[in-house]
Design a protein around this motif. Structure first.
Motif, PDB file in Angstrom:
ATOM      1  N   ASP A 324     -95.224   5.254  58.930  1.00  0.00           N
ATOM      2  CA  ASP A 324     -95.236   3.925  59.173  1.00  0.00           C
ATOM      3  C   ASP A 324     -95.376   2.727  58.276  1.00  0.00           C
ATOM      4  N   ASN A 325     -95.238   1.631  58.180  1.00  0.00           N
ATOM      5  CA  ASN A 325     -95.611   0.581  57.118  1.00  0.00           C
ATOM      6  C   ASN A 325     -95.712  -0.642  57.710  1.00  0.00           C
ATOM      7  N   ILE A 326     -96.245  -1.467  56.870  1.00  0.00           N
ATOM      8  CA  ILE A 326     -96.373  -2.878  56.983  1.00  0.00           C
ATOM      9  C   ILE A 326     -96.272  -3.525  55.911  1.00  0.00           C
ATOM     10  N   ILE A 327     -95.517  -4.687  55.757  1.00  0.00           N
ATOM     11  CA  ILE A 327     -95.188  -5.460  54.331  1.00  0.00           C
ATOM     12  C   ILE A 327     -96.224  -6.500  54.265  1.00  0.00           C
ATOM     13  N   LEU A 328     -97.034  -6.767  53.556  1.00  0.00           N
ATOM     14  CA  LEU A 328     -98.019  -7.606  53.209  1.00  0.00           C
ATOM     15  C   LEU A 328     -97.410  -8.617  52.313  1.00  0.00           C
ATOM     16  N   GLY A 329     -97.079  -9.923  52.934  1.00  0.00           N
ATOM     17  CA  GLY A 329     -96.419 -10.727  51.926  1.00  0.00           C
ATOM     18  C   GLY A 329     -95.024 -11.235  52.215  1.00  0.00           C
ATOM     19  N   ASN A 330     -94.153 -11.654  51.384  1.00  0.00           N
ATOM     20  CA  ASN A 330     -92.969 -12.427  51.524  1.00  0.00           C
ATOM     21  C   ASN A 330     -91.809 -11.234  51.736  1.00  0.00           C
ATOM     22  N   GLU A 331     -91.673 -10.867  53.106  1.00  0.00           N
ATOM     23  CA  GLU A 331     -90.862  -9.757  53.113  1.00  0.00           C
ATOM     24  C   GLU A 331     -89.342  -9.941  53.102  1.00  0.00           C
ATOM     25  N   ALA A 332     -89.103 -11.316  53.238  1.00  0.00           N
ATOM     26  CA  ALA A 332     -87.641 -11.627  52.893  1.00  0.00           C
ATOM     27  C   ALA A 332     -86.953 -11.601  51.747  1.00  0.00           C
ATOM     28  N   SER A 333     -88.185 -11.724  50.501  1.00  0.00           N
ATOM     29  CA  SER A 333     -87.628 -11.134  49.059  1.00  0.00           C
ATOM     30  C   SER A 333     -87.424 -10.010  48.844  1.00  0.00           C
ATOM     31  N   LEU A 334     -87.696  -9.074  50.019  1.00  0.00           N
ATOM     32  CA  LEU A 334     -87.364  -7.506  49.925  1.00  0.00           C
ATOM     33  C   LEU A 334     -85.975  -7.429  50.495  1.00  0.00           C
ATOM     34  N   GLY A 335     -85.288  -8.389  51.120  1.00  0.00           N
ATOM     35  CA  GLY A 335     -84.231  -8.062  51.879  1.00  0.00           C
ATOM     36  C   GLY A 335     -84.291  -7.668  53.121  1.00  0.00           C
ATOM     37  N   VAL A 336     -85.599  -7.978  53.725  1.00  0.00           N
ATOM     38  CA  VAL A 336     -85.820  -7.722  55.386  1.00  0.00           C
ATOM     39  C   VAL A 336     -85.216  -9.005  55.925  1.00  0.00           C
ATOM     40  N   LEU A 337     -84.376  -8.595  57.235  1.00  0.00           N
ATOM     41  CA  LEU A 337     -83.757  -9.385  57.894  1.00  0.00           C
ATOM     42  C   LEU A 337     -84.423  -9.552  59.548  1.00  0.00           C
ATOM     43  N   ARG A 338     -84.782 -10.780  59.691  1.00  0.00           N
ATOM     44  CA  ARG A 338     -85.380 -11.108  60.852  1.00  0.00           C
ATOM     45  C   ARG A 338     -84.498 -11.783  61.767  1.00  0.00           C
ATOM     46  N   PRO A 339     -84.409 -11.622  63.020  1.00  0.00           N
ATOM     47  CA  PRO A 339     -83.656 -12.067  63.968  1.00  0.00           C
ATOM     48  C   PRO A 339     -83.396 -13.714  63.780  1.00  0.00           C
TER      49      PRO A 339
END
Length: 339
Positions: A324-339
């Motif tokens: 498992d993992n959690i992103i600490l910080g700006n996840e959008a900069s990594l290409g993570v798409l939120r709804p």
């Protein structure tokens, strides 16, 4: 196709048959979304497929248990293979868009020979043929305990991209190192289908009751393990996240997370379920290198202009390894798409 179940969705078991279908999509200038899976589909996979259905004219799902990403001692022979169930799951997925209702357009179910014409062994020393390695980014995090894993992943995904030629592709955040490594691979190899910007990461799908990250290997868990032990890893990562947000040093954040898991070892549940921590660590989201012990959120953000940190972990619950993992910080900069 004799050994492949019937389905309302077109199934392609050979590269040639799929490419004929893909040419028609090119001629019609239709976008193609792609979700690569090893089958045993669950809601996590479904969330990726739904995202693709919403954003593309056509959506292709591959189902292939990749031998190259299993070490000799790992569970290739027993990995769940549930193709009839998988096709049923896919047949029920539909998304309403402005252009109409979208459902999966094709399923690619190649043979091992199709994907590895030179043959394949689980022992890397015995392997022959062409393989892909993203140098310097596969030995950290998951690569510490699975040193050949990312070579196998990079190889099979390169092959799949060459066959599917997706406009966009979708991977889950649960395997964050894999997704970011593949984004780098796409950039380094100058691929056009997909481009790095079109390799999207979708947030981890979780059990609504326990918050356990959904995974095909969760089927190995007993009911007692699922209820009493499996949620411990995510709880530990949240303890680490809270400590980081409060300004504690990285070493203290990791210690708090580890203590939560270690405090549960061999005492969970009525039967004393065995819980064994593999690792919990914080890594630079760009290099995957370990964050120095004395860093805090404030000092890290000042030094690297806010680059995110990956707080990740792995643990054994009985005979099942969970990640498992959690992103600490700006996840959008990594290409993570939120709804």
């Amino acid at each position: 196709m004799a050994s492949v179940p019937t389905s309302d969705i077109p199934l392609f078991s050979s590269v040639a048959s799929y490419r004929e279908w893909r040419r028609k999509a090119y001629d019609a200038t239709q976008s193609v979304g792609f979700v690569a899976t090893m089958g045993a589909l669950h809601e996590g996979h479904a969330s990726l497929v739904r995202r693709s259905l919403a954003e593309n004219d056509l959506t292709v799902v591959s189902i292939f248990v990749n031998p190259a990403q299993f070490a000799p001692h790992e569970d290739l022979a027993t990995y769940p293979r549930t193709l009839p169930h998988d096709l049923e799951v896919l047949s029920l997925l539909k998304v309403q868009t402005t252009s109409g209702v979208h459902s999966p357009s094709a399923v690619f179910v190649p043979s091992v020979y199709d994907m590895y014409p030179s043959g394949i062994s689980q022992n890397p020393a015995e392997q022959k043929g062409t393989f892909v390695e993203v140098k310097g980014f596969g030995h950290q995090m998951e690569g510490t305990t699975r040193p050949t894993f990312f070579r196998g992943v990079a190889t099979v995904v390169t092959k799949l991209f060459n066959v599917i030629e997706p406009t966009r592709t979708y991977f889950g955040q649960k395997d964050i190192q894999q997704a970011l490594l593949l984004r780098r691979m796409v950039r380094d190899l100058l691929l056009s289908h997909p481009t790095p910007e079109n390799l999207h990461i979708v947030p981890t799908a979780r059990d609504p009751t326990s918050s356990l990250a959904l995974s095909s290997r969760n089927t190995y868990l007993t009911p007692a393990e699922r209820e009493h032990a499996a949620p411990t890893l995510y709880a530990a990562l949240n303890a680490g996240r809270d400590a980081w947000a409060a300004g504690l040093r990285k070493a203290e954040c990791i210690q708090r997370a580890r203590e939560l898991v270690q405090g549960k070892t061999n005492v969970l549940g009525p039967d004393g379920i065995e819980v064994k921590l593999d690792y919990i660590e914080m890594n630079d989201a760009d290099s995957f290198e370990v964050v120095p012990e004395n860093e805090s959120r404030t000092s890290w953000e000042a030094e690297v202009a806010g680059r995110p940190v990956l707080l990740s972990g792995a643990m054994w619950v009985g005979k099942t390894r969970l990640i498992d993992n959690i992103i600490l910080g700006n996840e959008a900069s990594l290409g993570v798409l939120r709804p």
